[in-house]
Design a protein around this motif. Structure first.
Motif, short mmCIF file in Angstrom:
data_model
loop_
_atom_site.label_atom_id
_atom_site.label_comp_id
_atom_site.label_asym_id
_atom_site.label_seq_id
_atom_site.Cartn_x
_atom_site.Cartn_y
_atom_site.Cartn_z
N LEU A 63 0.59 -0.77 -0.02
CA LEU A 63 0.04 -0.11 0.22
C LEU A 63 1.01 1.34 0.19
N LEU A 64 2.35 1.46 0.51
CA LEU A 64 3.36 2.00 0.40
C LEU A 64 2.99 3.22 -0.75
N PRO A 65 3.26 2.96 -1.95
CA PRO A 65 2.94 3.23 -3.45
C PRO A 65 1.62 4.48 -3.32
N VAL A 66 1.15 3.97 -2.82
CA VAL A 66 -1.24 4.72 -2.86
C VAL A 66 -0.31 5.97 -2.50
N TRP A 67 0.65 5.41 -0.98
CA TRP A 67 0.91 6.95 0.03
C TRP A 67 1.23 7.83 -0.50
N GLY A 90 1.60 20.92 7.57
CA GLY A 90 0.28 21.26 7.46
C GLY A 90 -0.39 20.37 6.30
N ARG A 91 0.48 20.27 5.46
CA ARG A 91 0.64 18.71 4.24
C ARG A 91 0.89 17.09 5.29
N LEU A 92 1.72 17.17 5.46
CA LEU A 92 2.38 16.01 5.85
C LEU A 92 1.23 15.67 7.37
N PHE A 93 -0.01 15.98 7.78
CA PHE A 93 -0.37 15.95 9.19
C PHE A 93 -1.68 15.54 8.31
N VAL A 94 -2.25 16.15 6.75
CA VAL A 94 -3.58 16.15 5.99
C VAL A 94 -2.73 14.36 5.32
N GLY A 95 -1.68 14.27 4.79
CA GLY A 95 -1.61 13.26 3.51
C GLY A 95 -1.41 12.16 4.66
N THR A 96 -0.88 11.82 6.33
CA THR A 96 -0.96 11.10 7.29
C THR A 96 -2.25 10.75 7.32
N VAL A 97 -2.82 11.79 7.45
CA VAL A 97 -4.36 11.32 8.08
C VAL A 97 -5.37 10.47 7.09
N VAL A 98 -5.12 11.49 5.81
CA VAL A 98 -5.80 10.04 4.84
C VAL A 98 -5.40 8.74 4.32
N THR A 100 -3.36 7.12 6.29
CA THR A 100 -4.19 5.74 7.24
C THR A 100 -5.64 5.40 7.38
N LEU A 101 -6.56 7.04 6.80
CA LEU A 101 -7.84 5.82 6.58
C LEU A 101 -7.59 5.13 5.59
N LEU A 102 -7.08 5.64 4.37
CA LEU A 102 -7.37 4.12 3.23
C LEU A 102 -6.34 2.62 3.26
N LYS A 118 -7.33 -2.62 17.02
CA LYS A 118 -8.02 -1.34 16.93
C LYS A 118 -6.53 0.09 16.87
N LEU A 119 -5.99 -0.28 18.21
CA LEU A 119 -5.17 0.68 18.25
C LEU A 119 -3.80 0.85 17.34
N VAL A 120 -3.62 0.09 16.63
CA VAL A 120 -2.65 0.01 15.56
C VAL A 120 -2.67 0.80 14.39
N PRO A 121 -3.58 0.79 14.19
CA PRO A 121 -3.05 2.32 13.14
C PRO A 121 -3.43 3.93 13.88
#
Length: 191
Positions: A63-67, A90-98, A100-102, A118-121
């Protein structure tokens, strides 16, 4: 007349972007492996879904290439973001959240379980942001060090004849700090 900064062709910026892609990938893997270890090894309660470390890492790496594509789409590998730290954070935070949600979404729709608990992500998301900031700061420090050795400096041509042009030239006067070497000024007026 408005001042204009014209970049000369330089491979150093491209190499720095490649370095950031590599360090971001390393930070992502390190963060989610650390999250796995924290929860599985040091957690007080038993895990709900035992997942082998090998399976977990293989899915994460796939999944790394998609991230990294998400990071690219939000502009984390553009030259314009390199010195804008708050914007980068700010962009790193947004990218991290998106990202992780992916992965959580992939886990939800997949037949196989990715996360042992459930705590791992949640741990992974927090550690990812911290590791990305740390790794990017290390890359920035190395880049500045290379500037001091006259490596990776971009040549620029400044077009304009305003007060802003002179301020820009003063700001770029030290290539070992700014990373830019002024090779000429077009349109400057004589005094």
């Amino acid at each position: 007349m408005v001042s204009l900064l014209v970049y000369m062709k330089n491979n150093a910026s491209f190499l720095y972007s490649l370095c950031l892609i590599f360090t971001d990938a390393l930070a992502l893997v390190a963060a989610f492996v650390s999250a796995y270890i924290l929860r599985v090894t040091y957690g007080n309660t038993p895990v709900a879904n035992p997942v082998s470390a090998r399976t977990y890492i293989l899915i994460l790496v796939s999944l790394l290439p998609v991230w990294l594509l998400i990071f690219s789409l939000i502009g984390l590998y553009n030259r314009s973001i390199y010195e804008k730290r708050f914007s980068e954070f700010g962009r790193l935070f947004v990218g991290t959240v998106v990202g992780t949600l992916l992965i959580v979404g992939f886990d939800y729709f997949s037949n196989d379980v990715i996360f042992p608990a459930k705590l791992v992500p949640v741990y992974g998301m927090g550690l990812t942001f911290v590791f990305l900031v740390l790794f990017r700061n290390v890359a920035r420090i190395i880049r500045r060090s290379l500037f001091g050795h006259n490596l990776g400096i971009s040549n620029v041509l400044i077009v304009g004849n305003t007060v802003a042009t002179q301020e820009l030239v003063k700001w770029l006067a030290k290539p070992e700090v700014s990373g830019y070497r002024v090779v000429g000024i077009v349109g400057s007026h004589e005094r």
